[in-house]
Design a protein around this motif. Sequence first.
Motif, mmCIF file in Angstrom:
data_model
loop_
_atom_site.group_PDB
_atom_site.id
_atom_site.type_symbol
_atom_site.label_atom_id
_atom_site.label_comp_id
_atom_site.label_asym_id
_atom_site.label_seq_id
_atom_site.Cartn_x
_atom_site.Cartn_y
_atom_site.Cartn_z
ATOM 1 N N GLU A 61 30.198 47.922 35.123
ATOM 2 C CA GLU A 61 29.959 46.549 35.569
ATOM 3 C C GLU A 61 31.230 45.721 35.589
ATOM 4 O OE1 GLU A 61 26.781 44.642 33.451
ATOM 5 O OE2 GLU A 61 25.434 46.345 33.739
ATOM 6 N N ARG A 62 32.237 46.128 34.800
ATOM 7 C CA ARG A 62 33.512 45.401 34.765
ATOM 8 C C ARG A 62 34.659 46.393 34.842
ATOM 9 N NH1 ARG A 62 34.077 40.174 34.329
ATOM 10 N NH2 ARG A 62 36.015 40.368 33.207
ATOM 11 N N LEU A 63 35.648 46.026 35.637
ATOM 12 C CA LEU A 63 36.868 46.817 35.767
ATOM 13 C C LEU A 63 38.066 45.903 35.594
ATOM 14 C CD1 LEU A 63 35.915 48.899 38.926
ATOM 15 C CD2 LEU A 63 36.209 49.803 36.607
ATOM 16 N N ALA A 64 39.150 46.460 35.104
ATOM 17 C CA ALA A 64 40.400 45.712 34.986
ATOM 18 C C ALA A 64 41.033 45.575 36.373
ATOM 19 C CB ALA A 64 41.359 46.437 34.048
ATOM 20 N N ALA A 65 41.811 44.544 36.555
ATOM 21 C CA ALA A 65 42.535 44.368 37.813
ATOM 22 C C ALA A 65 43.468 45.553 38.036
ATOM 23 C CB ALA A 65 43.330 43.067 37.789
ATOM 24 N N GLY A 66 43.686 45.881 39.301
ATOM 25 C CA GLY A 66 44.596 46.969 39.631
ATOM 26 C C GLY A 66 44.122 47.744 40.839
ATOM 27 N N PRO A 67 44.834 48.809 41.178
ATOM 28 C CA PRO A 67 44.464 49.624 42.332
ATOM 29 C C PRO A 67 43.313 50.573 41.999
ATOM 30 C CG PRO A 67 46.451 50.481 41.338
ATOM 31 C CD PRO A 67 46.101 49.232 40.584
ATOM 32 N N TYR A 68 42.453 50.769 42.968
ATOM 33 C CA TYR A 68 41.336 51.708 42.860
ATOM 34 C C TYR A 68 41.202 52.422 44.191
ATOM 35 C CZ TYR A 68 40.118 49.464 38.504
ATOM 36 O OH TYR A 68 40.172 48.992 37.219
ATOM 37 N N ARG A 69 40.404 53.487 44.185
ATOM 38 C CA ARG A 69 40.200 54.252 45.406
ATOM 39 C C ARG A 69 38.745 54.720 45.474
ATOM 40 N NH1 ARG A 69 43.684 59.665 46.749
ATOM 41 N NH2 ARG A 69 42.511 60.532 45.017
ATOM 42 N N LEU A 70 38.135 54.539 46.622
ATOM 43 C CA LEU A 70 36.844 55.144 46.924
ATOM 44 C C LEU A 70 37.121 56.357 47.799
ATOM 45 C CD1 LEU A 70 34.661 52.030 47.774
ATOM 46 C CD2 LEU A 70 34.387 53.551 45.816
ATOM 47 N N VAL A 71 36.527 57.488 47.460
ATOM 48 C CA VAL A 71 36.705 58.708 48.251
ATOM 49 C C VAL A 71 35.328 59.149 48.742
ATOM 50 C CG1 VAL A 71 37.558 61.078 48.291
ATOM 51 C CG2 VAL A 71 38.705 59.369 46.864
ATOM 52 N N PHE A 72 35.162 59.155 50.058
ATOM 53 C CA PHE A 72 33.903 59.522 50.689
ATOM 54 C C PHE A 72 33.994 60.972 51.178
ATOM 55 C CE2 PHE A 72 34.549 55.005 51.107
ATOM 56 C CZ PHE A 72 33.314 54.458 50.806
#
Length: 120
Positions: A61-72
Amino acid sequence: MSHVTTHVLDTARGRPAAGVPVRLERPASHGAGADGRTGGWTAIASTATDDDGRAGALGPERLAAGPYRLVFDTAHYFARTGQQGLYPEVPVVFELADEDTHYHVPLLLSPHSYTTYRGS
């Protein structure tokens, strides 16, 4: 609800893309640059889109700020629907800048193209 959600629509078939495996990742603690573009990635969560093409239970429900990636995993989806796709996987790298805001990152998909945007 997850901090990050997605919705996949199959624009070639004119319907939601059900059953698309999707992973939420963050840069690995070692070897990754601050922008997340180099080095490896670590999976945080994985699921598949529901019958409406949505993945609402994708990670914390909560994530720290920064880069993330969704991989489909589009190869899995195209094989299951009898389509021949050009892109077997669609990685979408994004910056989570506001820890208090929900991020919705939809994917419009067809066998030979895709589009993504910041949803609401």
